[in-house]
Design a protein around this motif. Structure first.
Motif, PDB file in Angstrom:
ATOM      1  N   ASP A  75     -32.744 -26.429 -51.047  1.00 23.08           N
ATOM      2  CA  ASP A  75     -31.345 -26.536 -51.485  1.00 23.08           C
ATOM      3  C   ASP A  75     -30.946 -25.308 -52.294  1.00 23.08           C
ATOM      4  O   ASP A  75     -29.845 -24.767 -52.142  1.00 23.08           O
ATOM      5  CB  ASP A  75     -31.147 -27.793 -52.343  1.00 23.08           C
ATOM      6  CG  ASP A  75     -31.112 -29.067 -51.510  1.00 23.08           C
ATOM      7  OD1 ASP A  75     -31.001 -28.962 -50.262  1.00 23.08           O
ATOM      8  OD2 ASP A  75     -31.215 -30.158 -52.091  1.00 23.08           O
ATOM      9  N   ALA A  76     -31.856 -24.864 -53.168  1.00 28.35           N
ATOM     10  CA  ALA A  76     -31.562 -23.706 -54.018  1.00 28.35           C
ATOM     11  C   ALA A  76     -31.443 -22.444 -53.161  1.00 28.35           C
ATOM     12  O   ALA A  76     -30.554 -21.620 -53.369  1.00 28.35           O
ATOM     13  CB  ALA A  76     -32.639 -23.538 -55.083  1.00 28.35           C
ATOM     14  N   ILE A  91     -25.649 -18.938 -49.376  1.00 25.43           N
ATOM     15  CA  ILE A  91     -24.191 -19.116 -49.213  1.00 25.43           C
ATOM     16  C   ILE A  91     -23.441 -18.149 -50.129  1.00 25.43           C
ATOM     17  O   ILE A  91     -22.491 -17.477 -49.714  1.00 25.43           O
ATOM     18  CB  ILE A  91     -23.785 -20.583 -49.497  1.00 25.43           C
ATOM     19  CG1 ILE A  91     -24.265 -21.484 -48.356  1.00 25.43           C
ATOM     20  CG2 ILE A  91     -22.271 -20.711 -49.685  1.00 25.43           C
ATOM     21  CD1 ILE A  91     -24.137 -22.971 -48.646  1.00 25.43           C
ATOM     22  N   LEU A  92     -23.889 -18.056 -51.386  1.00 23.55           N
ATOM     23  CA  LEU A  92     -23.199 -17.178 -52.342  1.00 23.55           C
ATOM     24  C   LEU A  92     -23.292 -15.718 -51.912  1.00 23.55           C
ATOM     25  O   LEU A  92     -22.321 -14.962 -52.014  1.00 23.55           O
ATOM     26  CB  LEU A  92     -23.782 -17.371 -53.743  1.00 23.55           C
ATOM     27  CG  LEU A  92     -23.502 -18.743 -54.377  1.00 23.55           C
ATOM     28  CD1 LEU A  92     -24.390 -18.962 -55.600  1.00 23.55           C
ATOM     29  CD2 LEU A  92     -22.029 -18.868 -54.759  1.00 23.55           C
ATOM     30  N   ILE A  93     -24.458 -15.313 -51.414  1.00 25.92           N
ATOM     31  CA  ILE A  93     -24.641 -13.924 -50.970  1.00 25.92           C
ATOM     32  C   ILE A  93     -23.723 -13.633 -49.773  1.00 25.92           C
ATOM     33  O   ILE A  93     -23.065 -12.590 -49.706  1.00 25.92           O
ATOM     34  CB  ILE A  93     -26.130 -13.673 -50.613  1.00 25.92           C
ATOM     35  CG1 ILE A  93     -26.964 -13.641 -51.905  1.00 25.92           C
ATOM     36  CG2 ILE A  93     -26.295 -12.393 -49.811  1.00 25.92           C
ATOM     37  CD1 ILE A  93     -28.471 -13.766 -51.685  1.00 25.92           C
ATOM     38  N   PHE A 130     -25.427 -25.170 -57.017  1.00 24.71           N
ATOM     39  CA  PHE A 130     -24.682 -23.903 -56.908  1.00 24.71           C
ATOM     40  C   PHE A 130     -24.631 -23.172 -58.248  1.00 24.71           C
ATOM     41  O   PHE A 130     -24.770 -21.952 -58.312  1.00 24.71           O
ATOM     42  CB  PHE A 130     -23.253 -24.158 -56.391  1.00 24.71           C
ATOM     43  CG  PHE A 130     -23.170 -24.235 -54.894  1.00 24.71           C
ATOM     44  CD1 PHE A 130     -23.509 -23.144 -54.111  1.00 24.71           C
ATOM     45  CD2 PHE A 130     -22.764 -25.398 -54.256  1.00 24.71           C
ATOM     46  CE1 PHE A 130     -23.455 -23.204 -52.723  1.00 24.71           C
ATOM     47  CE2 PHE A 130     -22.704 -25.468 -52.867  1.00 24.71           C
ATOM     48  CZ  PHE A 130     -23.038 -24.381 -52.098  1.00 24.71           C
ATOM     49  N   ALA A 160     -28.159 -22.470 -51.359  1.00 25.25           N
ATOM     50  CA  ALA A 160     -27.046 -22.164 -52.263  1.00 25.25           C
ATOM     51  C   ALA A 160     -26.980 -20.663 -52.538  1.00 25.25           C
ATOM     52  O   ALA A 160     -25.898 -20.059 -52.514  1.00 25.25           O
ATOM     53  CB  ALA A 160     -27.207 -22.936 -53.566  1.00 25.25           C
ATOM     54  N   ARG A 161     -28.138 -20.036 -52.787  1.00 31.69           N
ATOM     55  CA  ARG A 161     -28.147 -18.579 -53.021  1.00 31.69           C
ATOM     56  C   ARG A 161     -27.647 -17.841 -51.779  1.00 31.69           C
ATOM     57  O   ARG A 161     -26.871 -16.895 -51.863  1.00 31.69           O
ATOM     58  CB  ARG A 161     -29.553 -18.105 -53.413  1.00 31.69           C
ATOM     59  CG  ARG A 161     -30.005 -18.594 -54.785  1.00 31.69           C
ATOM     60  CD  ARG A 161     -31.242 -17.827 -55.275  1.00 31.69           C
ATOM     61  NE  ARG A 161     -32.416 -18.048 -54.449  1.00 31.69           N
ATOM     62  CZ  ARG A 161     -33.293 -19.049 -54.630  1.00 31.69           C
ATOM     63  NH1 ARG A 161     -33.119 -19.931 -55.603  1.00 31.69           N
ATOM     64  NH2 ARG A 161     -34.343 -19.169 -53.843  1.00 31.69           N
ATOM     65  N   LEU A 195     -29.077 -15.677 -59.363  1.00 28.23           N
ATOM     66  CA  LEU A 195     -28.683 -14.417 -58.714  1.00 28.23           C
ATOM     67  C   LEU A 195     -28.133 -13.415 -59.722  1.00 28.23           C
ATOM     68  O   LEU A 195     -28.328 -12.204 -59.570  1.00 28.23           O
ATOM     69  CB  LEU A 195     -27.623 -14.700 -57.639  1.00 28.23           C
ATOM     70  CG  LEU A 195     -28.134 -15.395 -56.376  1.00 28.23           C
ATOM     71  CD1 LEU A 195     -26.966 -15.937 -55.564  1.00 28.23           C
ATOM     72  CD2 LEU A 195     -28.982 -14.443 -55.531  1.00 28.23           C
ATOM     73  N   PHE A 238     -23.131  -8.815 -58.103  1.00 33.83           N
ATOM     74  CA  PHE A 238     -22.027  -9.545 -57.475  1.00 33.83           C
ATOM     75  C   PHE A 238     -21.863 -10.951 -58.043  1.00 33.83           C
ATOM     76  O   PHE A 238     -20.757 -11.498 -58.072  1.00 33.83           O
ATOM     77  CB  PHE A 238     -22.223  -9.617 -55.941  1.00 33.83           C
ATOM     78  CG  PHE A 238     -23.027 -10.808 -55.465  1.00 33.83           C
ATOM     79  CD1 PHE A 238     -22.389 -12.042 -55.256  1.00 33.83           C
ATOM     80  CD2 PHE A 238     -24.390 -10.721 -55.215  1.00 33.83           C
ATOM     81  CE1 PHE A 238     -23.110 -13.151 -54.819  1.00 33.83           C
ATOM     82  CE2 PHE A 238     -25.108 -11.810 -54.794  1.00 33.83           C
ATOM     83  CZ  PHE A 238     -24.471 -13.035 -54.592  1.00 33.83           C
ATOM     84  N   ASN A 243     -20.078 -13.360 -50.761  1.00 35.30           N
ATOM     85  CA  ASN A 243     -19.764 -12.052 -51.334  1.00 35.30           C
ATOM     86  C   ASN A 243     -19.604 -11.009 -50.234  1.00 35.30           C
ATOM     87  O   ASN A 243     -18.745 -10.136 -50.313  1.00 35.30           O
ATOM     88  CB  ASN A 243     -20.864 -11.637 -52.306  1.00 35.30           C
ATOM     89  CG  ASN A 243     -20.521 -10.337 -53.011  1.00 35.30           C
ATOM     90  OD1 ASN A 243     -19.525 -10.262 -53.713  1.00 35.30           O
ATOM     91  ND2 ASN A 243     -21.312  -9.306 -52.780  1.00 35.30           N
TER      92      ASN A 243
END
Lengths: 67, 539
Positions: free
Chosen positions: A34-35, A41-43, B387, A38-39, B394, B400, A46
């Motif tokens: 899951d982690a 998706i965020l990358i 999230f 999530a990382r 990150l 970013f 961006n």
């Protein structure tokens, strides 16, 4: 209606890319997976950057059969 | 405990109004002598508007409460004449650091540019802020300003009669009545005036408790805002550390929803929590402990004919972002000049509706920002926590992700985009930060600062442009301030006010917000903008 979100095939080597995704999750617990997701998706968010395109992506993900 | 809490600053004394045969009449009555009420009263009285301040107590507020005062608040305080003592006493800071688990993941600078008289923030106990306001009120009183501060005066009844407001006030000597042209209700989040008038106050409740502990200690933490997500000393929760004057440190620990508040406030529960955070060998003593919950809400309208709400009585936010007292000061900054012009018959009453438009816009911005901060700090679901933690992980390694880290979007002044007082931007190439509706950014000018030469009146700021000394339209005078980009060798004046334009003329309101701007002096356009900025087109 025109859209900037690409929903036609756009991956240069789809089978390899998909296998890479599964390989990244191999051996991970549910929480670790899951982690990682999530990382990831965020990358990728961006990388896309534009709120308008991401809103289209969110809409497409929410209603997978299309509107 | 600090002696300041015990000294009556404005003790009850019997006033002639209490013996009047018919109720005495006043121009403005301010209810509440907190930071917002006192600022409103000082702003009006120093400009000659007669004002009475009523408060049921006679001392500064108990405990440090609001501690972070933003640059814009200090600029407003400069206009009111008390910026310097606040900044001299306060702890200045610009840097914030964010920790996740045991690691520092991110830091930020809230004022990364030069040329400002005031720092991004000072930390100062609310009781000092109130104390300096009372002193400033006393100082202008002694210079003849029409300000009357009445402690031990509790408003029991308020009635709007259309063209005036009637108030009944309880005192130890019994009740008395007065009337006023306008009432400004600055009586806090639990506003009795709001209740008396049966007005709504709806919004979102956040199910979480936070422990505030002000501790006195010798510690070598730097003067920065430190925020922890999920630290080892407060697992699964957040924590905040901030320095205040007098060796006092603010510690804010999230506790969660299902707790026994009375138990958690006891020193035997608080001290072990603090030792876990600070280490066993740090000597400290507790000055003030409180447990708070919060809501994000606002009144539907702030102006109710002749009763106008300002500060916490009108809107409430979570503390993350320091948007409570700071936004209250922006309320009075916005209201005072408008009320003055209306009372003097130089602007229509409709100008007061622009207070509603502009400050509701500001309140909504504050509520949005503080709700988002709270959602990041205290995730409401498993996936939002996943999230949130991904962003923090990150942010340690990749730039970013850092803009997504939200430990509080700290108070910035509101830009009144879309205000009915704005004239559309007519400066091609002008910087976005000084578009109509913006608060003027400061600039260092040789022997002083730009903001010190603006405010209280309408100003025509001409940069590299010719303009007459002043002008007057319908009884409103405008004073010219002429500058060239040579007045600021650093280039900040040009960067902040010209952008790609070679010259500019700005019309600046008494609250230092931009009303309109053009590439050159244009008398017809300026007169039209002035009428618009004073509500002549709102009727």
């Amino acid at each position: 209606m025109p859209t900037d979100l690409i929903l036609t095939p756009n991956m240069d080597r789809p089978d390899d890319i998909y296998a890479d995704l599964l390989a990244a999750h191999e051996g991970l617990s549910k929480a670790e997976s899951d982690a990682l997701n999530a990382r990831l998706i965020l990358i990728l968010m961006n990388q896309i950057g534009e709120r308008r395109v991401l809103a289209q992506a969110l809409a497409a993900a929410r209603v997978p059969e299309g509107s | 405990m600090n002696k300041i809490f015990e000294v009556p600053l404005y003790p009850y004394t019997r006033h002639a109004d209490q013996d009047a045969a018919t109720p005495a009449h006043h121009r403005v009555v301010v209810v509440g002598a907190g930071p917002v009420g006192l600022a409103a009263a000082i702003d009006l009285a120093r400009q000659g508007v007669e004002v009475v301040v009523l408060d049921e107590n006679d001392k500064v507020s108990f405990g440090s409460r609001a501690i972070c005062f933003a640059k814009r608040t200090l600029e407003i305080a400069d206009r009111l004449g008390l910026g310097t003592p606040l900044v001299d006493k306060g702890v200045q800071w610009n840097i914030g650091k964010v920790f996740f688990d045991e690691r520092k993941v991110y830091d930020f600078n809230l004022l990364p540019e030069e040329g400002h008289k005031r720092p991004a923030f000072i930390n100062l106990q609310q009781y000092y802020f109130e104390d300096y306001l009372v002193r400033r009120a006393r100082a202008i009183q002694s210079e003849g300003a029409p300000l009357d501060l009445r402690g031990g005066n509790k408003v029991a009844r308020v009635a709007d009669h259309g063209d005036h407001v009637a108030l009944t006030i309880d005192t130890v000597d019994g009740p008395y009545s007065i009337t006023a042209d306008y009432v400004i209700a600055c009586d806090g989040a639990a506003s009795p005036i709001r209740s008396m008038m049966g007005l709504d106050f709806v919004g979102r409740v956040f199910e979480d408790n936070f422990l505030i502990a002000d501790v006195i200690m010798e510690a070598d933490f730097p003067t920065e805002r430190w925020f922890w997500f999920d630290p080892p000393f407060n697992r699964g929760q957040s924590a905040l550390l901030h320095k205040q004057p007098d060796g006092v440190w603010r510690i804010d620990l999230q506790l969660g929803w299902d707790i026994d508040k009375e138990q958690e406030k006891k020193p035997e529960k608080v001290i072990p929590r603090l030792k876990a955070m600070l280490g066993d060998d740090v000597e400290f003593s507790l000055e003030w402990v409180s447990i708070y919950t919060f809501q994000c809400r606002r009144m539907e309208k702030f102006r109710h004919n002749r009763v106008i709400f300002a500060g916490d009585s009108a809107h409430q936010v979570s503390p993350f972002g320091a948007r409570g007292a700071n936004s209250g000061l922006q309320d009075t900054d916005n209201l005072a000049w408008k009320l003055k012009l209306v009372l003097e018959g130089r602007a229509p009453e409709a100008l007061l509706d622009s207070y509603d438009a502009e400050r509701i816009f500001g309140a909504d911005e504050n509520i949005l920002n503080s709700s988002r901060s709270t959602d990041f700090i205290t995730p409401k679901s498993e996936i939002s926590r996943i999230f949130r933690n991904a962003v923090l992980d990150l942010s340690e390694h990749h730039a970013f992700a850092r803009p997504l880290v939200n430990s509080g979007r700290l108070s910035m002044p509101c830009t009144y985009d879309g205000s009915p007082l704005n004239t559309p931007d007519a400066l091609p190439g002008g910087p976005a930060r000084t578009r109509p509706g913006s608060p003027c950014p400061d600039v260092a000018l040789g022997n002083g600062f730009l903001l010190d030469s603006l405010g209280d009146r309408f100003t025509l700021l001409a940069i590299n442009a010719d303009a007459p000394d002043g002008l007057s339209e319908d009884g409103i005078a405008v004073t010219r301030l002429s500058l060239t980009d040579k007045d600021d060798a650093t280039g900040a004046l040009a960067a902040r006010y010209l952008g790609d334009a070679p010259a500019a003329v700005y019309l600046i309101r008494p609250d230092q917000h931009v009303a309109a701007r053009w590439p050159a002096y244009d008398a017809v356009a300026i007169r039209a903008a002035l009428r618009r900025a004073t509500g002549q087109e709102m009727q």
